[in-house]
Motif scaffolding. Sequence first.
Motif, PDB file in Angstrom:
ATOM      1  N   PHE A 102       0.872  -1.177   0.000  1.00  0.00           N
ATOM      2  CA  PHE A 102       0.000   0.000   0.000  1.00  0.00           C
ATOM      3  C   PHE A 102       0.906   1.223   0.000  1.00  0.00           C
ATOM      4  O   PHE A 102       1.655   1.448   0.943  1.00  0.00           O
ATOM      5  N   LEU A 103       0.867   1.980  -1.102  1.00  0.00           N
ATOM      6  CA  LEU A 103       1.614   3.233  -1.174  1.00  0.00           C
ATOM      7  C   LEU A 103       0.678   4.353  -0.759  1.00  0.00           C
ATOM      8  O   LEU A 103      -0.373   4.554  -1.371  1.00  0.00           O
ATOM      9  N   THR A 104       1.050   5.050   0.286  1.00  0.00           N
ATOM     10  CA  THR A 104       0.243   6.159   0.755  1.00  0.00           C
ATOM     11  C   THR A 104       1.004   7.454   0.512  1.00  0.00           C
ATOM     12  O   THR A 104       2.201   7.449   0.251  1.00  0.00           O
ATOM     13  N   VAL A 105       0.291   8.565   0.568  1.00  0.00           N
ATOM     14  CA  VAL A 105       0.897   9.871   0.316  1.00  0.00           C
ATOM     15  C   VAL A 105       0.057  10.923   1.034  1.00  0.00           C
ATOM     16  O   VAL A 105      -1.158  10.765   1.180  1.00  0.00           O
ATOM     17  N   SER A 106       0.708  11.972   1.496  1.00  0.00           N
ATOM     18  CA  SER A 106      -0.009  13.034   2.200  1.00  0.00           C
ATOM     19  C   SER A 106      -0.725  13.955   1.201  1.00  0.00           C
ATOM     20  O   SER A 106      -0.276  14.110   0.057  1.00  0.00           O
ATOM     21  N   PRO A 107      -1.819  14.577   1.629  1.00  0.00           N
ATOM     22  CA  PRO A 107      -2.506  15.533   0.757  1.00  0.00           C
ATOM     23  C   PRO A 107      -1.586  16.670   0.304  1.00  0.00           C
ATOM     24  O   PRO A 107      -1.683  17.143  -0.824  1.00  0.00           O
ATOM     25  N   GLU A 108      -0.680  17.092   1.178  1.00  0.00           N
ATOM     26  CA  GLU A 108       0.237  18.170   0.823  1.00  0.00           C
ATOM     27  C   GLU A 108       1.140  17.761  -0.342  1.00  0.00           C
ATOM     28  O   GLU A 108       1.392  18.546  -1.256  1.00  0.00           O
ATOM     29  N   SER A 109       1.628  16.534  -0.313  1.00  0.00           N
ATOM     30  CA  SER A 109       2.507  16.057  -1.374  1.00  0.00           C
ATOM     31  C   SER A 109       1.753  15.767  -2.663  1.00  0.00           C
ATOM     32  O   SER A 109       2.310  15.884  -3.752  1.00  0.00           O
ATOM     33  N   VAL A 110       0.489  15.394  -2.542  1.00  0.00           N
ATOM     34  CA  VAL A 110      -0.273  15.007  -3.726  1.00  0.00           C
ATOM     35  C   VAL A 110      -0.683  16.217  -4.572  1.00  0.00           C
ATOM     36  O   VAL A 110      -0.876  16.090  -5.781  1.00  0.00           O
ATOM     37  N   ALA A 111      -0.759  17.381  -3.966  1.00  0.00           N
ATOM     38  CA  ALA A 111      -1.248  18.567  -4.677  1.00  0.00           C
ATOM     39  C   ALA A 111      -0.503  18.807  -5.990  1.00  0.00           C
ATOM     40  O   ALA A 111      -1.128  19.054  -7.023  1.00  0.00           O
ATOM     41  N   GLY A 112       0.816  18.708  -5.971  1.00  0.00           N
ATOM     42  CA  GLY A 112       1.591  18.925  -7.182  1.00  0.00           C
ATOM     43  C   GLY A 112       1.545  17.780  -8.165  1.00  0.00           C
ATOM     44  O   GLY A 112       1.901  17.941  -9.328  1.00  0.00           O
ATOM     45  N   THR A 150       2.949  -1.171   4.228  1.00  0.00           N
ATOM     46  CA  THR A 150       2.644   0.181   3.756  1.00  0.00           C
ATOM     47  C   THR A 150       3.930   0.997   3.664  1.00  0.00           C
ATOM     48  O   THR A 150       4.775   0.923   4.554  1.00  0.00           O
ATOM     49  N   PHE A 151       4.050   1.758   2.583  1.00  0.00           N
ATOM     50  CA  PHE A 151       5.158   2.692   2.405  1.00  0.00           C
ATOM     51  C   PHE A 151       4.591   4.059   2.067  1.00  0.00           C
ATOM     52  O   PHE A 151       3.695   4.160   1.231  1.00  0.00           O
ATOM     53  N   ASP A 152       5.116   5.105   2.689  1.00  0.00           N
ATOM     54  CA  ASP A 152       4.675   6.479   2.436  1.00  0.00           C
ATOM     55  C   ASP A 152       5.589   7.101   1.379  1.00  0.00           C
ATOM     56  O   ASP A 152       6.812   7.117   1.541  1.00  0.00           O
ATOM     57  N   THR A 153       5.006   7.606   0.307  1.00  0.00           N
ATOM     58  CA  THR A 153       5.783   8.188  -0.792  1.00  0.00           C
ATOM     59  C   THR A 153       5.872   9.712  -0.715  1.00  0.00           C
ATOM     60  O   THR A 153       6.349  10.344  -1.650  1.00  0.00           O
ATOM     61  N   SER A 154       5.427  10.296   0.386  1.00  0.00           N
ATOM     62  CA  SER A 154       5.325  11.752   0.475  1.00  0.00           C
ATOM     63  C   SER A 154       6.657  12.474   0.377  1.00  0.00           C
ATOM     64  O   SER A 154       6.758  13.508  -0.279  1.00  0.00           O
ATOM     65  N   GLN A 159      13.128   6.467  -6.011  1.00  0.00           N
ATOM     66  CA  GLN A 159      14.147   5.427  -6.096  1.00  0.00           C
ATOM     67  C   GLN A 159      14.396   4.793  -4.725  1.00  0.00           C
ATOM     68  O   GLN A 159      14.531   3.586  -4.603  1.00  0.00           O
ATOM     69  N   ARG A 160      14.443   5.591  -3.687  1.00  0.00           N
ATOM     70  CA  ARG A 160      14.666   5.082  -2.326  1.00  0.00           C
ATOM     71  C   ARG A 160      13.488   4.219  -1.885  1.00  0.00           C
ATOM     72  O   ARG A 160      13.662   3.151  -1.284  1.00  0.00           O
ATOM     73  N   ILE A 161      12.282   4.676  -2.173  1.00  0.00           N
ATOM     74  CA  ILE A 161      11.088   3.900  -1.825  1.00  0.00           C
ATOM     75  C   ILE A 161      11.128   2.552  -2.548  1.00  0.00           C
ATOM     76  O   ILE A 161      10.859   1.502  -1.957  1.00  0.00           O
TER      77      ILE A 161
END
Length: 173
Positions: A102-112, A150-154, A159-161
Amino acid sequence: MTSEAEPLTLVLVGPMAAGKTSVGRRVARRLRVAFIDTDKRIVAEHGPIPEIFAAHGEEHFRALERAAVAAALEEGGVISLGGGAVTDAGTRELLRAHPVVFLTVSPESVAGRIRGGGRPLLAGEVDPVERWKAIFAERRDWYDEVASTTFDTSRLPMQRIAEDIVTWRREHR
């Protein structure tokens, strides 16, 4: 030399713009397996996703998606699912026998990441980030249900992820 009875498989799920395709390609290269993007397969066979939604509705699209997921799981490799694939109970059932990230991401990071078109569920009058947050909230429990990890991509580079996921997959054969 012995070979695995089944091909190495790893499934990536998560909300729109979490990096499933970007991370998935890198993971597949590192594991030396095929990369399958089920959305791209659906588009190749049935046309643009927004047109499928408009002409036939979400239920029809989810049936096409479930069939694409089943075919991809048969082939094996790193498989990236569309953000809403987990909304379908049949698709969730297909995932039970496989390692799912499960790749998750914060709303702040997703905006762009969500600028531009091609995301029918973000179209309309509402601010796309607000709509994204609502869709993610609706689906969160399903992502958690199917996830092995789960991994956070924010904040980390993709590459690190990808390297972290490869390490996890090799430890969980």
